[in-house]
Design an enzyme around this catalytic site. Structure first.
Site, PDB file in Angstrom:
ATOM      1  N   GLU A  18       0.824  -1.211   0.000  1.00 23.37           N
ATOM      2  CA  GLU A  18       0.000   0.000   0.000  1.00 23.37           C
ATOM      3  C   GLU A  18       0.861   1.265   0.000  1.00 23.37           C
ATOM      4  O   GLU A  18       0.428   2.322   0.426  1.00 23.37           O
ATOM      5  CB  GLU A  18      -0.940  -0.026   1.203  1.00 23.37           C
ATOM      6  N   LYS A 133      -6.388 -10.014  11.693  1.00 19.73           N
ATOM      7  CA  LYS A 133      -7.828 -10.283  11.676  1.00 19.73           C
ATOM      8  C   LYS A 133      -8.240 -11.370  12.663  1.00 19.73           C
ATOM      9  O   LYS A 133      -9.368 -11.364  13.160  1.00 19.73           O
ATOM     10  CB  LYS A 133      -8.268 -10.649  10.261  1.00 19.73           C
ATOM     11  N   VAL A 182     -11.838 -16.095   1.850  1.00 18.49           N
ATOM     12  CA  VAL A 182     -10.538 -16.480   2.380  1.00 18.49           C
ATOM     13  C   VAL A 182      -9.655 -15.244   2.411  1.00 18.49           C
ATOM     14  O   VAL A 182      -9.503 -14.554   1.389  1.00 18.49           O
ATOM     15  CB  VAL A 182      -9.899 -17.586   1.519  1.00 18.49           C
ATOM     16  N   SER A 189      -6.342  -3.367   2.582  1.00 18.66           N
ATOM     17  CA  SER A 189      -6.821  -3.006   1.243  1.00 18.66           C
ATOM     18  C   SER A 189      -7.280  -4.193   0.410  1.00 18.66           C
ATOM     19  O   SER A 189      -7.141  -4.214  -0.813  1.00 18.66           O
ATOM     20  CB  SER A 189      -5.740  -2.229   0.469  1.00 18.66           C
ATOM     21  N   SER A 190      -7.815  -5.209   1.069  1.00 21.01           N
ATOM     22  CA  SER A 190      -8.389  -6.374   0.388  1.00 21.01           C
ATOM     23  C   SER A 190      -7.360  -7.184  -0.400  1.00 21.01           C
ATOM     24  O   SER A 190      -7.718  -7.978  -1.273  1.00 21.01           O
ATOM     25  CB  SER A 190      -9.538  -5.951  -0.548  1.00 21.01           C
ATOM     26  N   ALA A 220     -17.734 -16.946   6.634  1.00 23.34           N
ATOM     27  CA  ALA A 220     -18.965 -17.284   5.920  1.00 23.34           C
ATOM     28  C   ALA A 220     -19.472 -16.060   5.172  1.00 23.34           C
ATOM     29  O   ALA A 220     -19.409 -14.935   5.669  1.00 23.34           O
ATOM     30  CB  ALA A 220     -20.029 -17.759   6.909  1.00 23.34           C
ATOM     31  N   ASP A 299     -15.876  -1.222  10.116  1.00 28.27           N
ATOM     32  CA  ASP A 299     -16.716  -1.683   9.013  1.00 28.27           C
ATOM     33  C   ASP A 299     -17.706  -2.742   9.495  1.00 28.27           C
ATOM     34  O   ASP A 299     -17.363  -3.580  10.341  1.00 28.27           O
ATOM     35  CB  ASP A 299     -15.851  -2.282   7.899  1.00 28.27           C
ATOM     36  N   ASN A 312     -17.396  -6.265  10.973  1.00 29.02           N
ATOM     37  CA  ASN A 312     -16.476  -6.896  10.045  1.00 29.02           C
ATOM     38  C   ASN A 312     -15.029  -6.708  10.507  1.00 29.02           C
ATOM     39  O   ASN A 312     -14.346  -7.672  10.820  1.00 29.02           O
ATOM     40  CB  ASN A 312     -16.675  -6.332   8.632  1.00 29.02           C
ATOM     41  N   GLU A 313     -14.569  -5.462  10.590  1.00 30.37           N
ATOM     42  CA  GLU A 313     -13.203  -5.219  11.035  1.00 30.37           C
ATOM     43  C   GLU A 313     -13.017  -3.772  11.452  1.00 30.37           C
ATOM     44  O   GLU A 313     -13.857  -2.910  11.173  1.00 30.37           O
ATOM     45  CB  GLU A 313     -12.199  -5.576   9.943  1.00 30.37           C
ATOM     46  N   SER A 324     -11.177   9.609   0.524  1.00 29.93           N
ATOM     47  CA  SER A 324     -11.297   8.390   1.310  1.00 29.93           C
ATOM     48  C   SER A 324     -12.516   8.459   2.217  1.00 29.93           C
ATOM     49  O   SER A 324     -12.987   9.543   2.575  1.00 29.93           O
ATOM     50  CB  SER A 324     -10.036   8.169   2.153  1.00 29.93           C
TER      51      SER A 324
END
EC number: 6.3.2.4
Length: 351
Positions: A18, A133, A182, A189-190, A220, A299, A312-313, A324
């Site tokens: 990043e 995570k 996964v 950033s995914s 899931a 998120d 989520n995170e 942003s």
């Protein structure tokens, strides 16, 4: 009598995927610190960490900020990594803007802590838990924050034993079903994330994620709206209005996130007031759970049919360009970009 300006060390670049996002964030912050009342309060000392890990300052760092392009670098002698520019000694407060590993995972925060100079954002604990995570999910579970069902696995389970791997995939398939996601545990950033719908895709995605990180999380899938809330403060943090991300792709991957026109931001999100309040309360709870400080973006998934909210995170150092989500959420809440960076520096000094 004119007050002496505070010397802000704007630290950007870094050794992560990043790197370019960091440069863009830093350029926006530099401009904001030199605008309006901020120009009378702060002097900026840009310090750029190259992709090879070498720190540079002065004209070179300013050129990177102006061009928004990274320097071409070569492999360096490890001894150069600890030869800091002389400008480091002048810094009175750090504003680190490094996304991803070696920037927002607690490693840099540990170094800045040893320097005994205040810095914007979370410390070692909040940064490390917010980045990993699996640790994050364990902390959220302990705090009673609802999450989608997930499994955590290690690289050794994927690569080391060909007898164990097929059985592991069978267990994940039975436990989480399809689709599932996964993810490498320690990337932002995914990067490295895959949505899978079959046994063969699961095997491929796990193998790929293991190439990025030795810790992997599988979640899931859930049919939900993706919502985000910004948090600002230290001991008494405040939550922003809620934003929503919509996108054309299959999921919010790196390409979708950073390609113009592939995703849209809606601020404020069209939500019932009780849902807004719940998300804001959960965002602050998540912020305190990981011991974050200064700033974070939290998120969520919102299942509209059942009014279920899943965390989520948390991102303890979100993207910081003017476009942003984090600064846009605060703009909609009543704090413009220049005021936001000023408040963050002040929170760093307070902390």
């Amino acid at each position: 009598m004119t007050m002496a300006k505070i010397r802000v060390g704007l630290l950007f670049g870094g050794r992560s995927g990043e790197h370019e996002v960091s440069i863009n964030s830093a350029a926006a912050i530099a401009q904001a610190l030199q605008t309006g009342d901020n120009a009378n309060k702060y002097d900026i000392l840009p310090i750029y960490i190259q992709k090879n890990g070498v720190w540079v300052a002065g004209d070179t760092a300013n050129e990177v900020l102006d061009s928004k392009a990274p320097l071409a670098t070569e492999e360096t002698n490890p001894s150069q990594l600890w030869q800091f520019p002389t400008q480091v000694q002048e810094v009175e407060v750090w504003f680190p803007v490094l996304h991803g590993p070696n920037g927002e995972d607690g490693t840099l925060q540990g170094l800045l802590t040893l320097m005994q100079v205040p810095f914007v954002g979370s410390g070692v604990l909040g940064s490390a838990v917010g980045m990993d995570k699996i640790a994050m999910k364990m902390a959220f579970a302990q705090a009673g924050l609802p999450q989608v069902k997930y499994r955590a696995v290690e690289r050794s389970q994927v690569w080391s034993n060909p007898c164990i791997f097929p059985k592991l995939c069978d267990e994940i398939e039975a436990d989480l079903g399809y689709p599932c996601f996964v993810k490498p545990a320690n990337l932002g950033s995914s990067v490295g994330i895959a949505k899978v719908r079959s046994h063969s895709e699961l095997e491929t995605a796990l193998d790929s994620a293991a190439s990025y990180d030795r810790r992997i999380v599988i979640e899931a899938g859930v049919n939900a709206r993706e919502l985000e809330c910004a948090v600002l403060g230290n001991d008494n943090p405040k939550a922003s209005v809620i934003g929503e991300v919509t996108f054309e792709g299959d999921f919010y991957d790196y390409e979708t996130k950073y390609t113009e026109g592939r995703s849209q931001i809606h601020i404020p999100a069209n939500l019932p007031e009780k849902i807004v309040s719940q998300i804001q309360e959960m965002a602050i709870q998540a912020f305190k759970t990981v011991d974050a400080a200064g700033l974070a973006r939290v998120d969520f998934f919102y299942v509209e049919e059942t009014e279920e909210i899943y965390i989520n995170e948390i991102n303890t150092l979100p993207g910081f360009t003017k476009f942003s989500m984090y600064p846009q959420l605060w703009k909609a809440t009543g704090i413009n970009f220049e005021q936001l960076v000023d408040q963050l520096v002040q929170f760093a000094l307070e902390k």
